[in-house]
Design a protein around this motif. Structure first.
Motif, PDB file in Angstrom:
ATOM      1  N   ALA A   1      99.397  31.496  30.018  1.00 57.69           N
ATOM      2  CA  ALA A   1      98.650  32.213  31.248  1.00 57.69           C
ATOM      3  C   ALA A   1      99.001  31.818  32.465  1.00 57.69           C
ATOM      4  N   PRO A   2      99.583  30.873  32.821  1.00 58.12           N
ATOM      5  CA  PRO A   2      99.874  30.451  34.335  1.00 58.12           C
ATOM      6  C   PRO A   2     101.011  31.452  35.110  1.00 58.12           C
ATOM      7  N   ARG A   3     101.806  31.779  34.182  1.00 57.86           N
ATOM      8  CA  ARG A   3     103.099  32.390  34.702  1.00 57.86           C
ATOM      9  C   ARG A   3     103.631  33.261  33.584  1.00 57.86           C
ATOM     10  N   ILE A   4     104.557  34.059  33.859  1.00 53.70           N
ATOM     11  CA  ILE A   4     104.975  34.891  32.967  1.00 53.70           C
ATOM     12  C   ILE A   4     106.588  34.278  32.983  1.00 53.70           C
ATOM     13  N   LYS A   5     107.128  34.006  31.623  1.00 57.33           N
ATOM     14  CA  LYS A   5     108.395  33.381  31.660  1.00 57.33           C
ATOM     15  C   LYS A   5     109.438  34.400  32.086  1.00 57.33           C
ATOM     16  N   ARG A   6     110.302  33.717  32.874  1.00 59.79           N
ATOM     17  CA  ARG A   6     111.341  34.477  33.290  1.00 59.79           C
ATOM     18  C   ARG A   6     112.336  34.761  32.297  1.00 59.79           C
ATOM     19  N   GLU A   7     112.845  36.265  32.283  1.00 56.19           N
ATOM     20  CA  GLU A   7     113.821  36.448  31.297  1.00 56.19           C
ATOM     21  C   GLU A   7     115.075  35.609  31.435  1.00 56.19           C
ATOM     22  N   SER A   8     115.317  35.599  32.648  1.00 63.84           N
ATOM     23  CA  SER A   8     116.737  35.037  33.030  1.00 63.84           C
ATOM     24  C   SER A   8     116.844  33.400  32.694  1.00 63.84           C
ATOM     25  N   ALA A   9     115.542  32.902  32.473  1.00 65.06           N
ATOM     26  CA  ALA A   9     115.652  31.345  32.010  1.00 65.06           C
ATOM     27  C   ALA A   9     116.323  31.342  31.071  1.00 65.06           C
ATOM     28  N   ARG A  10     117.048  30.121  30.850  1.00 63.95           N
ATOM     29  CA  ARG A  10     118.281  29.936  29.552  1.00 63.95           C
ATOM     30  C   ARG A  10     117.509  28.961  28.906  1.00 63.95           C
ATOM     31  N   TYR A  11     116.860  27.791  29.506  1.00 67.19           N
ATOM     32  CA  TYR A  11     116.094  26.749  28.830  1.00 67.19           C
ATOM     33  C   TYR A  11     114.736  26.249  29.207  1.00 67.19           C
ATOM     34  N   ASP A  12     113.847  25.670  28.440  1.00 72.30           N
ATOM     35  CA  ASP A  12     112.809  25.201  28.857  1.00 72.30           C
ATOM     36  C   ASP A  12     112.818  23.764  29.165  1.00 72.30           C
ATOM     37  N   ILE A  13     112.106  23.386  30.255  1.00 72.93           N
ATOM     38  CA  ILE A  13     112.089  21.928  30.647  1.00 72.93           C
ATOM     39  C   ILE A  13     110.531  21.399  31.039  1.00 72.93           C
ATOM     40  N   ALA A  14     110.236  20.446  30.374  1.00 68.11           N
ATOM     41  CA  ALA A  14     108.655  20.060  30.735  1.00 68.11           C
ATOM     42  C   ALA A  14     109.030  18.723  31.606  1.00 68.11           C
ATOM     43  N   ILE A  15     107.947  18.615  32.526  1.00 64.21           N
ATOM     44  CA  ILE A  15     107.989  17.479  33.650  1.00 64.21           C
ATOM     45  C   ILE A  15     106.420  16.762  33.327  1.00 64.21           C
ATOM     46  N   LEU A  16     106.584  15.468  32.856  1.00 63.04           N
ATOM     47  CA  LEU A  16     105.416  14.926  32.656  1.00 63.04           C
ATOM     48  C   LEU A  16     104.976  14.119  33.787  1.00 63.04           C
ATOM     49  N   VAL A  17     103.730  14.437  34.287  1.00 59.26           N
ATOM     50  CA  VAL A  17     103.201  13.882  35.207  1.00 59.26           C
ATOM     51  C   VAL A  17     101.981  13.441  35.160  1.00 59.26           C
ATOM     52  N   ASN A  18     101.271  12.493  35.972  1.00 58.48           N
ATOM     53  CA  ASN A  18      99.787  12.043  35.945  1.00 58.48           C
ATOM     54  C   ASN A  18      99.154  12.341  37.230  1.00 58.48           C
ATOM     55  N   PRO A  19      98.591  13.402  37.566  1.00 60.28           N
ATOM     56  CA  PRO A  19      98.060  13.711  38.774  1.00 60.28           C
ATOM     57  C   PRO A  19      97.200  12.840  39.300  1.00 60.28           C
ATOM     58  N   ASN A  20      96.724  11.802  38.500  1.00 60.04           N
ATOM     59  CA  ASN A  20      95.564  10.821  39.068  1.00 60.04           C
ATOM     60  C   ASN A  20      96.410   9.245  39.324  1.00 60.04           C
ATOM     61  N   GLU A  21      97.592   9.349  39.062  1.00 57.56           N
ATOM     62  CA  GLU A  21      98.540   7.962  39.138  1.00 57.56           C
ATOM     63  C   GLU A  21      98.443   7.694  40.732  1.00 57.56           C
ATOM     64  N   ALA A  22      98.163   6.475  41.263  1.00 59.33           N
ATOM     65  CA  ALA A  22      98.018   5.966  42.468  1.00 59.33           C
ATOM     66  C   ALA A  22      99.574   5.669  42.820  1.00 59.33           C
ATOM     67  N   GLU A  23     100.492   5.460  42.316  1.00 61.35           N
ATOM     68  CA  GLU A  23     101.881   5.104  42.525  1.00 61.35           C
ATOM     69  C   GLU A  23     102.875   5.755  41.884  1.00 61.35           C
ATOM     70  N   PRO A  24     102.925   7.260  41.767  1.00 60.09           N
ATOM     71  CA  PRO A  24     103.769   7.832  40.829  1.00 60.09           C
ATOM     72  C   PRO A  24     105.182   7.761  41.332  1.00 60.09           C
ATOM     73  N   PRO A  25     106.253   7.727  40.382  1.00 60.91           N
ATOM     74  CA  PRO A  25     107.518   7.579  40.737  1.00 60.91           C
ATOM     75  C   PRO A  25     108.204   8.616  41.570  1.00 60.91           C
ATOM     76  N   SER A  26     107.389   9.967  41.763  1.00 58.08           N
ATOM     77  CA  SER A  26     107.847  11.011  42.675  1.00 58.08           C
ATOM     78  C   SER A  26     106.462  11.619  43.348  1.00 58.08           C
ATOM     79  N   ASN A  27     106.586  11.656  44.651  1.00 53.24           N
ATOM     80  CA  ASN A  27     105.375  12.310  45.242  1.00 53.24           C
ATOM     81  C   ASN A  27     105.420  13.620  45.037  1.00 53.24           C
TER      82      ASN A  27
END
Length: 491
Positions: free
Chosen positions: A187-213
């Protein structure tokens, strides 16, 4: 071009699945097993709804051969086998165990069964519990039995539920839950036909000190898209979707007894390229391992003693005061204590040894700053100097209320770092693995010692990327492309 992943619902009879969902094809088990269209290389998410998963049945073979064909199956054959083991309930972790007892608290009976359909259940008060159990046992249809024993609710059994076992009164809800599940991730987006691979990025929106801002995450996303990835951000509730991707990048602080490790382990089991891989998490998370492996590999570290209840008296004699005590799983300056006296040493070691049978003690030598060298796949990719917090011996100072004060930082080009600092950092990283690490070191003139190796190191916009800028994010995402393309060539 890497083909777009399709969804396939596999059933015993086509009439078993009466609804149409865009982008989802419905086929019988026999068709999936025998039709050349499903044997030839193509990307697919397979939702196995056969009526039986018994050993060597059609349902069993659908999940088994899905794995052989490189398809992402739900349930996969490992989950099917795990669910058949008598001790499956033992993998219920404390967090889910507490949720079970909160959710079932008001029940008056001693037995309860919960049917879970694509992470949902018909009883609204048990929805959080249903999702948590689905994340532990990712199968489209689950039945979990509970038993009241010793004043607590406990899991008595977990089983994959075959489509034919779903009560007739649940059919409408099942179809609704399945439709929502199939469509939710698209639902959030239409998958790009040009995409070769799928990658998931695991995050915690509520983490006080995340490894990446937040700004760094946006740049990781852009770098991934530029290299041909379709990107999706996941949180801990998305465990059941891990197998739908080609790669997993964990940007949440990792720990062993934690969902981040379970995500990493499942991703590795499913054949994804994953940072951080589970072995790196296990190794880097424990300072006892690091101390031992550094000694074995003759990598310089501060004078170190692995402490247990029988050798506490050696600390003062061998290391003197002040010295530093470290909980094995300490992170971000937490669980690391400087002790100044024999009385304080006894008090702190007693407390630490209550939590772990082994802890670390090291000789204390003050420095103005610590080096942090980012190492990816055996190559240094960034270098920082983190200065000590004002009037403190660590780069982060925390007060009793948990507020923190950080020292200044300086980012340097890798080529401007002393050669011995780089060499020792790379050697230290290799003792943990070939992934992404942050190696912390101290320098005293020409002498360099390794303080620790962190998996899941910080990469923040405005700090670690000050020299390479967007190229740093491209280097990290390029690692995933390199590994995926190597796998494709070898396959």
């Amino acid at each position: 071009m890497h083909p777009v992943m399709m969804g396939v619902v596999v059933v015993d009879r086509l009439t078993d699945w009466p609804i149409k969902v865009p982008g989802v094809e419905v086929v019988t088990g026999w068709t999936y097993l025998n039709d050349e269209a499903f044997v030839k290389p193509r990307r697919a998410r397979v939702y196995n709804l056969c009526r039986s998963f018994s050993y060597q049945s059609i349902g069993y073979y659908v999940s088994l051969l899905a794995s052989a064909r490189g398809h992402a199956a739900l349930p996969d054959v490992t989950t099917i086998q795990d669910l058949k083991l008598a001790d499956s309930p033992r993998i219920i972790n404390d967090e889910v165990d507490d949720l079970i007892n909160q959710s079932l608290a008001r029940l008056g009976s001693e037995h309860y069964s919960l049917n879970i359909y694509f992470s949902r259940c018909m009883a609204k008060r048990h929805e959080r519990l249903a999702r948590a159990l689905f994340n532990l046992f990712p199968a489209p249809l689950l039945q979990v039995d509970f038993l009241w024993r010793d004043n607590r609710w406990r899991v008595d059994g977990v089983a994959a539920l075959a489509l034919g076992e779903v009560p007739e009164g649940h059919h409408e809800f099942l179809l609704e839950a399945a439709s929502d599940y199939f469509l939710r991730k698209r639902a959030p987006r239409i998958k790009r036909e040009s995409a070769r691979y799928d990658i998931a990025i695991l995050v915690n929106p509520n983490e006080a000190e995340p490894p990446s801002n937040a700004q760094a995450l946006k740049r990781f996303e852009k770098a991934a898209v530029d290299l041909g990835f379709d990107v999706e951000f996941l949180d801990k509730g998305d465990y059941g979707h891990v197998a739908e991707f080609d790669a997993l990048f964990i940007r949440e602080t990792t720990a062993v007894n934690h969902h981040t490790y379970r995500f990493a382990r499942r991703a590795a089991r499913e054949g994804l390229v994953v940072l951080d891989d589970p072995l790196s998490i296990l190794r880097a998370a424990n300072k006892v391992f690091l101390a031992q492996v550094m000694t074995r590999q003759r990598i310089p570290q501060p004078e170190t003693l692995i402490v247990h209840r029988g050798n506490v008296s050696q600390i003062a004699r061998d290391l003197g005061f002040p010295c530093v005590l470290k909980q094995p799983d300490s992170q971000f300056s937490k669980g690391v204590i400087k002790v100044e006296s024999e009385a304080e040493l006894k008090r702190q070691t007693r407390a630490m040894l209550e939590r772990s049978d082994l802890i670390i003690a090291q000789r204390f030598t003050p420095t103005e700053y610590d080096w942090r060298i980012g190492v990816l796949d055996g190559v240094a990719i960034y270098a920082c100097r983190y200065f000590m917090a004002k009037d403190h011996w660590q780069i982060i100072r925390r007060d009793a209320a948990g507020e923190k004060d950080e020292g200044a930082h300086e980012t340097l080009a890798v080529e401007d770092v002393p050669a011995n600092v780089l060499s020792i950092a790379i050697q230290a990283a290799k003792t943990v693995g070939q992934g992404l690490y942050g190696v912390d070191l101290k320098q005293f003139g020409n002498a360099v010692t390794v303080i620790e190796v962190n998996d899941n190191p910080n990469i923040d916009f405005g700090i670690e990327d000050l020299v390479l800028k967007d190229a740093l994010y491209q280097r990290v995402m390029g690692y995933f492309i390199k590994r995926l393309e190597a796998r494709t060539r070898s396959g």
